[in-house]
Design a protein around this motif. Sequence first.
Motif, short mmCIF file in Angstrom:
data_model
loop_
_atom_site.label_atom_id
_atom_site.label_comp_id
_atom_site.label_asym_id
_atom_site.label_seq_id
_atom_site.Cartn_x
_atom_site.Cartn_y
_atom_site.Cartn_z
N THR A 71 26.32 52.85 44.68
CA THR A 71 24.94 52.62 44.22
C THR A 71 24.50 53.74 43.28
OG1 THR A 71 24.42 51.55 46.33
CG2 THR A 71 22.57 52.24 45.00
N LEU A 72 24.89 54.97 43.59
CA LEU A 72 24.56 56.10 42.72
C LEU A 72 25.23 55.95 41.36
CD1 LEU A 72 24.92 59.08 45.22
CD2 LEU A 72 22.82 57.95 44.51
N SER A 73 26.47 55.49 41.39
CA SER A 73 27.20 55.26 40.14
C SER A 73 26.51 54.20 39.30
CB SER A 73 28.64 54.84 40.46
OG SER A 73 29.36 54.60 39.27
N ASP A 74 26.01 53.15 39.96
CA ASP A 74 25.30 52.08 39.25
C ASP A 74 23.99 52.59 38.66
OD1 ASP A 74 27.32 50.37 39.97
OD2 ASP A 74 26.27 49.57 41.72
N PHE A 75 23.30 53.46 39.40
CA PHE A 75 22.05 54.04 38.87
C PHE A 75 22.32 54.78 37.57
CE2 PHE A 75 19.92 54.34 43.31
CZ PHE A 75 19.51 53.03 43.20
N ARG A 76 23.41 55.57 37.54
CA ARG A 76 23.74 56.35 36.34
C ARG A 76 24.17 55.43 35.21
NH1 ARG A 76 22.35 60.22 33.18
NH2 ARG A 76 22.07 58.27 32.10
N ALA A 82 15.49 58.20 37.26
CA ALA A 82 14.46 58.50 38.26
C ALA A 82 14.95 58.17 39.67
CB ALA A 82 13.19 57.72 37.94
N LEU A 83 15.57 56.99 39.83
CA LEU A 83 16.09 56.60 41.15
C LEU A 83 17.25 57.50 41.57
CD1 LEU A 83 16.07 52.69 40.88
CD2 LEU A 83 14.66 54.11 42.37
N LEU A 84 18.09 57.87 40.62
CA LEU A 84 19.21 58.76 40.91
C LEU A 84 18.70 60.12 41.40
CD1 LEU A 84 22.31 59.12 40.74
CD2 LEU A 84 21.98 59.97 38.41
N ALA A 85 17.69 60.64 40.74
CA ALA A 85 17.11 61.93 41.13
C ALA A 85 16.48 61.84 42.53
CB ALA A 85 16.06 62.35 40.11
N GLU A 86 15.82 60.71 42.79
CA GLU A 86 15.16 60.52 44.09
C GLU A 86 16.18 60.46 45.23
OE1 GLU A 86 12.32 57.22 46.35
OE2 GLU A 86 12.61 57.12 44.17
N GLU A 87 17.27 59.70 45.03
CA GLU A 87 18.27 59.53 46.09
C GLU A 87 19.04 60.83 46.35
OE1 GLU A 87 18.41 57.14 48.01
OE2 GLU A 87 17.35 55.54 46.98
N LEU A 88 19.29 61.61 45.31
CA LEU A 88 20.02 62.87 45.46
C LEU A 88 19.10 64.03 45.80
CD1 LEU A 88 22.64 62.67 42.55
CD2 LEU A 88 23.08 62.47 45.00
#
Length: 275
Positions: A71-76, A82-88
């Motif tokens: 999912t993180l890879s898909d965000f990037r 913004a979603l990537l920053a929030e999840e990490l």
Amino acid sequence: MKKASNEIDLLELLAKIYFLFKRNKYIILTFAVIGLTLGILKSSKTEAYYQTEMITKTSVEPDAVYNRLQTLSDFRSNNNVALLAEELNIAKEDATQIKRIEVEKVEEREEKEERENFLLRITLEVHNNKIIPKISKGLINYTQSNDFLNQQLKNKQKHFELYLNKISEALKIIQRKEKQKINSEKYSESILLGEESYASQIIQLMDKKEKIEKSLSQNKPLNIIKDFHIPENKQRDTTIKIPLYFAIGLFAGIVIVICLSLIKKFESLRKNQNI
């Protein structure tokens, strides 16, 4: 005869194409060199990045962890910074420095247990190597915050604790019997008769207990085998762009040569008609 005629026509066509390219080889080479030069210039302007990787093992279902990390890879890939920053749990400015996150499963065979396990390789590409420790910490927190994974971990922990209690109880019983046997007056006779001692059973149980305690300590979504290292040298994506632009230039040269040849042929036909 017809087949032979077709073969001759094909050979004549190939010969004409060959001599056409041979006569205009400098035009084709010029465009190929232009494409190569553009590829080099384009690659030199591409923003450099640092590449590193993490190798992990998981105590839960590998696919569950893999899908979550994917999912993180898909965000990037979709530029959802913004979603990537929030999840990490990192700043948005840091998330913009991430070029790529890629997750893949690596098969690992364990001969002793005769079963297959899977390692997870996480490849990270960033423009700023100072954010790598933050991302490493963020990945661990990200997997630990998942309810489904946490429930699996709790179930495994209960299983390990129950098994550990049974082993501890069995150890107490066998150790008590071993002590009684040592204190028995018949102990010396049992040695002479070759009666089996409880020592081997105690060693086996202790070995099992140690393995369970180790599994219990590693009962996590991610067990890092090899953490991200912080590289010092940057890389550039030159391997694809240079050959690509070279091929485009070469193709453009060929097309132009063919077009010029057709134009000359058309003009020649028109002059012949006028005559």
